[in-house]
Design a protein around this motif. Sequence first.
Motif, PDB file in Angstrom:
ATOM      1  N   CYS A   1       0.819  -1.224   0.000  1.00  0.00           N
ATOM      2  CA  CYS A   1       0.000   0.000   0.000  1.00  0.00           C
ATOM      3  C   CYS A   1       0.843   1.260   0.000  1.00  0.00           C
ATOM      4  O   CYS A   1       0.538   2.221   0.705  1.00  0.00           O
TER       5      CYS A   1
ATOM      6  N   LEU B   1      -7.811  -0.193   2.122  1.00  0.00           N
ATOM      7  CA  LEU B   1      -6.789  -0.953   2.853  1.00  0.00           C
ATOM      8  C   LEU B   1      -7.426  -1.786   3.960  1.00  0.00           C
ATOM      9  O   LEU B   1      -7.122  -2.981   4.115  1.00  0.00           O
TER      10      LEU B   1
ATOM     11  N   VAL C   1       2.183  -5.404   6.080  1.00  0.00           N
ATOM     12  CA  VAL C   1       1.872  -4.301   5.179  1.00  0.00           C
ATOM     13  C   VAL C   1       3.184  -3.653   4.767  1.00  0.00           C
ATOM     14  O   VAL C   1       4.028  -3.364   5.612  1.00  0.00           O
TER      15      VAL C   1
ATOM     16  N   THR D   1       4.638  -0.352   2.946  1.00  0.00           N
ATOM     17  CA  THR D   1       4.182   0.973   2.516  1.00  0.00           C
ATOM     18  C   THR D   1       5.349   1.928   2.517  1.00  0.00           C
ATOM     19  O   THR D   1       6.475   1.580   2.899  1.00  0.00           O
TER      20      THR D   1
ATOM     21  N   VAL E   1      -1.147   3.980   8.266  1.00  0.00           N
ATOM     22  CA  VAL E   1      -1.328   2.535   8.384  1.00  0.00           C
ATOM     23  C   VAL E   1      -1.576   2.162   9.839  1.00  0.00           C
ATOM     24  O   VAL E   1      -2.490   1.392  10.153  1.00  0.00           O
TER      25      VAL E   1
ATOM     26  N   ILE F   1       4.856  -3.968   9.852  1.00  0.00           N
ATOM     27  CA  ILE F   1       4.794  -2.850   8.901  1.00  0.00           C
ATOM     28  C   ILE F   1       6.185  -2.618   8.335  1.00  0.00           C
ATOM     29  O   ILE F   1       7.106  -2.253   9.059  1.00  0.00           O
TER      30      ILE F   1
END
Lengths: 366, 366
Positions: free
Chosen positions: A18, A48, A66, A68, A76, A88
């Motif tokens: 994302c 998302l 995720v 990003t 996020v 993340i």
Amino acid sequence: MMNTEKEIRSHRYCVIMCGGIGSRFWPYSRTGLPKQFIDFLGTGRSLLQMSYDRIRSVVPAENILVVTNEAYAELVRRQLPDLGDNSILLEPARRNTAPCIAWAAYHIKARDAHASIVVTPSDHLITREESFRDSIVRGFEFVESRDALLTLGIQPTRPETGYGYIQIGDEVEPGINKVKTFTEKPNVELAKVFIDTGEFFWNSGIFLWKADSIIRALHEHAPEIAQVFDRGAGHFGTASERDFIEMEFPGCMSISIDFAVMEKASNVYVETVDFGWSDLGTWSSLYDNSPRNSDGNVTQNCKVMSYDSSGNIFAVRDDKLVVVQGLNDYIVADAGDVLLICPKSEEQDIRNMVSDAKLKFGDTYL
Amino acid sequence: MMNTEKEIRSHRYCVIMCGGIGSRFWPYSRTGLPKQFIDFLGTGRSLLQMSYDRIRSVVPAENILVVTNEAYAELVRRQLPDLGDNSILLEPARRNTAPCIAWAAYHIKARDAHASIVVTPSDHLITREESFRDSIVRGFEFVESRDALLTLGIQPTRPETGYGYIQIGDEVEPGINKVKTFTEKPNVELAKVFIDTGEFFWNSGIFLWKADSIIRALHEHAPEIAQVFDRGAGHFGTASERDFIEMEFPGCMSISIDFAVMEKASNVYVETVDFGWSDLGTWSSLYDNSPRNSDGNVTQNCKVMSYDSSGNIFAVRDDKLVVVQGLNDYIVADAGDVLLICPKSEEQDIRNMVSDAKLKFGDTYL
């Protein structure tokens, strides 16, 4: 010894990408709040969040990652508060999908040598979630039983010229075929031929593979990228991973996984699926996928009073009242400090408008 | 004994009427911030402030009064900080122009038995200020020398159907004639005939008279109104005026000075003038009176990037960027919580939209 279902699930991972900036939906989607973070359908969940919700029934929560851009770390965390910081991955630079997917694969493999992975964009719409879940489980089972790179091909419903197409070859299992060719955005005549043959499917950008398989394929077809991450051995999953990535990731070439690997590898398969997919890549596709008012307009987060007006899409933040007369088939997008009014049929020009706005005003309105 | 020029000036007063709600410019003009308080031409001064500036060279500052609705007291004080509280007459209810003008006349006469008055709307545009000043001085001299009700008639430049017309009779002094008839908004055929005869002028809504003369005319032609204010004798200009008005003003009939007095009285004259007047009563007249970009669009307080778009008027608050493609001859008005998009040629429908918005959402968007 037979593996239990739970044991099998525990090796399944999901990587949600994302980091995109969603410029095609400018100014509704902005650098500061791209498409995937917006509640585009007014359901109360962003694209998302919907992607996360959808995969939760297939993959254990702690196995969802995720990837990003650093700029979106806070977004996020706010939208997916259940994600741990270790889940993340923050890219220090935009390098398209191949380096992103490579990093995620190395990161996961360091944690679980037997991992299999589904990689998915975060900004697509999927309407039939049960069918989606069945397709993903089926895909995991396929890639876990062999060294395969699997992509999901969507049953096409119209001669769309904005998508990539996958031509299927021999069937190897029910619903899973070898890939014969990848074709980027065809013209409309070719797209019609594609549809008529029944051999072509839309490239969804959803992939499944074992961590092992994609890392092996990267070594073979994109060695420049694999070498970068090979140097990270010992860092992945540790406190020093962040520093390593800050240093090395920006040096990766910027290339999509399709160009870098999928179009070159011989062990590429396509699972043909039909679960109500749209990439929501254009205003027109958003219009087509959204419920319409009785007057034929689509509204996003706003109240509309329309007179002699239909076929419009109104994407307006902050619950604004839009009053419109004598306007048909336009995009009206209001992001507070920017208002865009453009015929739906000319939305391809929005990119140029964004460029012009950047030339004139710098980053102010991006 | 000859009066000096200064003595003569000291008896001249101006009444600026600014209680209107400007619904024709909705949503750019709102109940909370009507047209006259907006810097419509981007000069840094609102229409009200421009009206005040314009009359300052004719009338002593302390003789300028503003009549407005109670709701706008703060706006007036903020925009015209030099006005004393005694110079702001606050109407407790909207009763059209006759009660407003009557109150102002009684108020002024209590202060100065020899007062003459120019009454002017606050939301008009006048481009040739020197010519305006000469016309007003000429008008004062005329009404000070006899018992006369003088209205300013604008040399018409097009067969406008939205204005009232005044037909001139015999000339009594150069540029000043008896009034033969008043005609409200004619149809376009009739308006063309009016222009061709050379006998018809636009009714500007700017009047001159002695306080004595208008009060005498009210007694004769609108005795219901005169009686109300006669009861106020002893209150005007004192601490009790406010209470008297709060009590009695709402009981006045709601009627324009044209209907109540001007169309009935026999001592009505018209001074024909030509000082670049526009009532800015419609979006189209605002468009016609505003400088255009090279692409033929008019912008109010916003930046516009336009592609294949002309003839539009963009009235958008807060220095917003408007990006528009393939839009011609529209009004685009954005007031933060309301966005209006409507063809210029259909602006007469905006009143209905305001009514619909009120029905649907109450006062929220008015």
